[in-house]
Design a protein around this motif. Structure first.
Motif, PDB file in Angstrom:
ATOM      1  N   LEU A  44       0.798  -1.261   0.161  1.00 20.54           N
ATOM      2  CA  LEU A  44      -0.100  -0.095  -0.044  1.00 20.54           C
ATOM      3  C   LEU A  44       0.971   1.269  -0.087  1.00 20.54           C
ATOM      4  O   LEU A  44       1.972   1.243   0.658  1.00 20.54           O
ATOM      5  N   ALA A  45       0.131   2.213  -0.509  1.00 20.75           N
ATOM      6  CA  ALA A  45       0.883   3.631  -0.763  1.00 20.75           C
ATOM      7  C   ALA A  45       0.323   4.620   0.236  1.00 20.75           C
ATOM      8  O   ALA A  45      -1.089   4.325   0.413  1.00 20.75           O
ATOM      9  N   THR A  46       0.696   5.798   0.603  1.00 19.00           N
ATOM     10  CA  THR A  46       0.215   6.980   0.918  1.00 19.00           C
ATOM     11  C   THR A  46       0.078   8.195   0.014  1.00 19.00           C
ATOM     12  O   THR A  46       0.725   8.016  -1.226  1.00 19.00           O
ATOM     13  N   GLY A  47      -0.136   9.381   0.752  1.00 20.31           N
ATOM     14  CA  GLY A  47      -0.318  10.485  -0.148  1.00 20.31           C
ATOM     15  C   GLY A  47      -1.663  10.611  -0.490  1.00 20.31           C
ATOM     16  O   GLY A  47      -2.575  10.064  -0.256  1.00 20.31           O
ATOM     17  N   PRO A  81      13.561  10.619  11.404  1.00 22.36           N
ATOM     18  CA  PRO A  81      12.462  10.003  12.352  1.00 22.36           C
ATOM     19  C   PRO A  81      11.267  10.343  12.244  1.00 22.36           C
ATOM     20  O   PRO A  81      10.778  11.524  11.747  1.00 22.36           O
ATOM     21  N   MET A  82      10.222   9.613  12.751  1.00 20.44           N
ATOM     22  CA  MET A  82       8.984   9.977  12.988  1.00 20.44           C
ATOM     23  C   MET A  82       7.957   9.229  13.915  1.00 20.44           C
ATOM     24  O   MET A  82       8.170   7.806  13.751  1.00 20.44           O
ATOM     25  N   ALA A  83       7.511   9.910  14.840  1.00 18.79           N
ATOM     26  CA  ALA A  83       6.543   9.151  15.874  1.00 18.79           C
ATOM     27  C   ALA A  83       5.248   8.637  15.128  1.00 18.79           C
ATOM     28  O   ALA A  83       4.532   9.288  14.394  1.00 18.79           O
ATOM     29  N   ARG A  92      -0.240   7.081  10.991  1.00 16.61           N
ATOM     30  CA  ARG A  92      -1.515   7.854  11.348  1.00 16.61           C
ATOM     31  C   ARG A  92      -2.234   7.624  10.040  1.00 16.61           C
ATOM     32  O   ARG A  92      -3.495   7.695  10.030  1.00 16.61           O
ATOM     33  N   TYR A  93      -1.688   8.194   8.821  1.00 15.49           N
ATOM     34  CA  TYR A  93      -2.358   8.252   7.608  1.00 15.49           C
ATOM     35  C   TYR A  93      -3.275   7.018   7.300  1.00 15.49           C
ATOM     36  O   TYR A  93      -4.413   6.937   6.869  1.00 15.49           O
ATOM     37  N   MET A  94      -2.546   5.851   7.294  1.00 13.50           N
ATOM     38  CA  MET A  94      -3.238   4.562   7.138  1.00 13.50           C
ATOM     39  C   MET A  94      -4.212   4.395   7.885  1.00 13.50           C
ATOM     40  O   MET A  94      -5.301   3.881   7.510  1.00 13.50           O
ATOM     41  N   LEU A  98      -8.022   4.335   6.055  1.00 18.69           N
ATOM     42  CA  LEU A  98      -8.207   2.934   5.663  1.00 18.69           C
ATOM     43  C   LEU A  98      -8.524   2.010   6.999  1.00 18.69           C
ATOM     44  O   LEU A  98      -9.565   1.492   6.968  1.00 18.69           O
ATOM     45  N   PHE A  99      -7.546   1.866   7.577  1.00 17.01           N
ATOM     46  CA  PHE A  99      -7.661   0.592   8.445  1.00 17.01           C
ATOM     47  C   PHE A  99      -8.531   0.390   9.675  1.00 17.01           C
ATOM     48  O   PHE A  99      -9.316  -0.263   9.836  1.00 17.01           O
TER      49      PHE A  99
END
Length: 665
Positions: A44-47, A81-83, A92-94, A98-99
């Motif tokens: 899967l991709a984001t954006g 880095p990314m929390a 968080r996006y996914m 979606l999820f």
């Protein structure tokens, strides 16, 4: 034959068709795997591009019972880095997109971690690859494409053998992400990404791209040889990879832009105009000077054969282009007009010239600003206004403490604010009012009244974040209510699909859905483009000339948007100020028209017009009225000549001499 330059299968579909087509394909993969008694493995991709696909999958789960309980997902990448709970994280996006809306087990979700110690990254990347292999590989891999041609975060120079790893982000990629992070300085310099080899191992790959800003890199990815500088070109070697493009993203493909170069075409008037303009620019001649040899040597013999010789063909196209030019006297007068502006500056940036002319033609105009535009105001602008409020309260002895309490609360929030953090309601409100005051000042530049500005504040935009909600019934209702109240005969909408955060596309969707429910007579729809591109002369139905004074007034109106001046929060890939882009674009359009041998103007705006969903039929000018290339004629011989012409072509009078296709005054 027409696709012979394409090295990978390409499907060109409308934006919503891409979402439904790929959602159906993913559903098929899931059902086939379930029938075989094994999990479906999705990459899967984001954006912004896959959002429509995810929304359709959610709908299919909700309405059709699509079961995700035996799906395992692997995401392409994550910033480092990314929390995971950061507003910018792909974790968080996914979950948000979606999820959390489907029944996939949490333990089946795999996303590269952005919060592990650096010394653990390499081992985790190796484990990520091993987990994919242990499941038999990815069944279906969804991809987007960056402006550098990256897939995942495989930046220029990524090798075809590369695997999941930590990678430094290209400057272009970081600049492209700056809007999401409220400034390029806040964008991480690294990311963890699946490698090119990891992607190529997938059984099926679908790359999706939408918008004009992707057209150039798509052409390279599809038509050029595999190149480490454009990772997407490696997909040409995959046995089951397909590019899914909307018409805007496909615009630079040879079969779309110049189909006559790669095979036989069915000639239409629109295609004839495109071909002759292309030929004129290719050989460096004005249209009326093109000869038979030029056509034959540039794959246009079949077009030439339709007319017998170059002369009649040149004349037909020349006349068609002349008919597109409309000065003030040829523009609508006494009409009811609604101008839809996605943000509180798109009206003056994109159509300030024609807006000024339409106002002085005594049209009844309402400018409807669809969104508040408040996320596009820098915090330092708010601080400036807070300081003003404090000084104002002191000077006029407004000493009940309410001003100090309010400004103090907002100042404290701004002092403690993290990059990208959602503003508190008070800060959002003051940013909205800043944009509204600027919008009113902008149209007042043309002599318009402040009550001609209407602020719709569509709910889809009111998230406080760069990512917006989907267009919903309330957005359509608000838009429809305005249409029903004003009963416009003409509607202007933003047809620009290149804005970096997608708001223009969503605002266009809201207008089109409202028009579908509108009870009145269908208005004529004029499409303008935004701050990133202009309609090509070949595609435009109307070309509106601007004098030097008119362009200066348009730029003055843009200046009124002080919060967007000097450096806009969302500039896209162009670092110039909006007024500089407008000046170059409008003057550039006029230069193109001049090179084609048409009358010379200082600047021009371009519009595409649809009446009842059909292209505008323009009145043509007879060849005999135009005369030979050396014929001396008045500017009033041309529809629209005058108000927008060079000095000496003011009003609808003035005299023009055409010498060898170049018009002088």
């Amino acid at each position: 034959m027409a696709q012979s330059r394409e090295r990978v299968p390409v499907q060109i579909l409308e934006h919503d068709q891409i979402a439904s087509t790929l959602a159906q394909r993913i559903a098929s993969v899931i059902r086939s795997a379930n029938a075989a008694g094994r999990p479906a493995v999705l990459g899967l991709a984001t954006g912004s591009t896959p959002i429509g696909i995810y929304r359709e999958l959610i709908r299919m789960h909700r309405d059709e019972g699509l079961d995700f309980s035996n799906v395992v997902s692997f995401n392409l990448d994550e910033y480092y880095p990314m929390a995971p709970d950061s507003i910018h994280s792909y974790h968080r996006y996914m979950w948000e997109n979606l999820f959390e809306h489907i029944n996939i087990p949490r333990e089946n979700v795999n996303i590269p971690p952005g919060d592990i110690p650096r010394e653990q990254v390499e081992a985790h990347c190796a484990g990520y690859e091993e987990k994919i292999r242990g499941l038999g590989g990815i069944d279906f891999q969804l991809l987007g494409i960056g402006k550098t041609g990256h897939i995942g975060f495989n930046e220029p120079g990524s090798g075809v053998e590369s695997r999941t790893r930590l990678i430094a982000l290209d400057t272009v990629t970081r600049r492209d992400a700056a809007a999401d992070f409220f400034g390029e300085d806040n964008v991480p310099t690294e990311a963890i990404t699946m490698g090119v080899a990891s992607i190529l191992d997938a059984k099926e790959v679908a790359l999706i791209a939408t918008g004009e800003h992707k057209a150039s890199v798509i052409r390279r990815a599809v038509e050029d040889e595999p190149d480490p500088d454009v990772a997407a070109t490696y997909l040409q070697t995959h046995p089951n990879a397909t590019f899914y493009l909307d018409p805007a993203a496909a615009a630079e493909l040879t079969r779309v832009k110049t189909p006559w170069v790669v095979g036989e075409v069915r000639w239409t008037r629109e295609l004839e105009i495109r071909a002759v303009i292309w030929l004129s620019e290719s050989v460096g001649k004005s249209i009326l000077r093109l000869d038979n040899y030029d056509y034959r040597e540039h794959h246009l013999s079949s077009l030439l054969a339709r007319y017998g010789s170059a002369g009649p063909l040149n004349g037909e196209v020349f006349n068609a282009l002349i008919s597109k030019i409309r000065g003030k006297s040829k523009l609508p007068q006494g009409k009811r007009i609604v101008v839809f502006s996605p943000h509180p500056d798109d009206d003056v940036i994109s159509m300030g010239g024609i807006l000024n002319k339409l106002h002085h033609n005594d049209n009844d105009i309402v400018v409807a600003y669809q969104t508040s535009g408040n996320i596009a105001v820098f915090d330092h602008e708010v601080r400036r206004y807070l300081d003003f409020l404090n000084r104002f309260g002191h000077d006029f002895d407004l000493g009940d403490g309410r001003i100090e309490d309010l400004t103090g609360r907002m100042s404290k929030f701004l002092d403690e604010k993290h990059p990208g953090q959602v503003d508190i309601p008070e800060v959002q409100q003051i940013k909205q009012r800043i944009r509204e005051a600027e919008a009113v000042s902008g149209i007042e530049t043309f002599g318009m009244r402040k009550d001609q500005a209407c602020f719709l504040k569509l709910p889809f935009y009111q998230t406080g974040k760069v990512r917006k909600d989907a267009i919903g019934p309330e957005d359509v209702r608000i838009t429809l209510e305005l249409l029903e109240d004003h009963k416009p005969e003409i509607v202007f909408v933003a047809g620009d699909l290149s804005d970096p955060h997608g708001t223009h596309r969503m605002c266009l969707d809201a207008v089109m859905r409202a028009l579908a429910e509108y009870s009145g007579d269908a208005p004529e729809v004029w499409y303008y483009r935004g701050a990133w591109q202009e309609w090509p002369v070949s595609e435009a139905d109307v070309l509106v000339p601007l004098s030097e004074d008119e362009l200066s007034k348009k730029i003055l109106a843009i200046y009124k948007h002080q919060s967007q001046k000097d450096k806009a929060p969302f500039p896209g890939q162009d670092d110039r100020e909006f007024w500089q882009r407008v000046e170059e674009r409008n003057m550039g359009t006029a230069r193109i028209v001049d090179r084609l041998g048409l009358p010379e103007y200082f600047a021009m705006e371009a519009y595409v017009v649809r009446r009842n969903g059909k292209p505008l039929e323009v009145e043509t000018v007879s060849t005999s009225a135009l005369g030979a290339p050396s014929h001396r004629r008045r500017a009033s011989d041309f529809p629209g000549a005058g108000a927008g012409a060079q000095p000496g072509l003011q009003g609808d009078a003035g005299e023009v001499t055409e010498l060898g296709g170049q018009t002088t005054t």
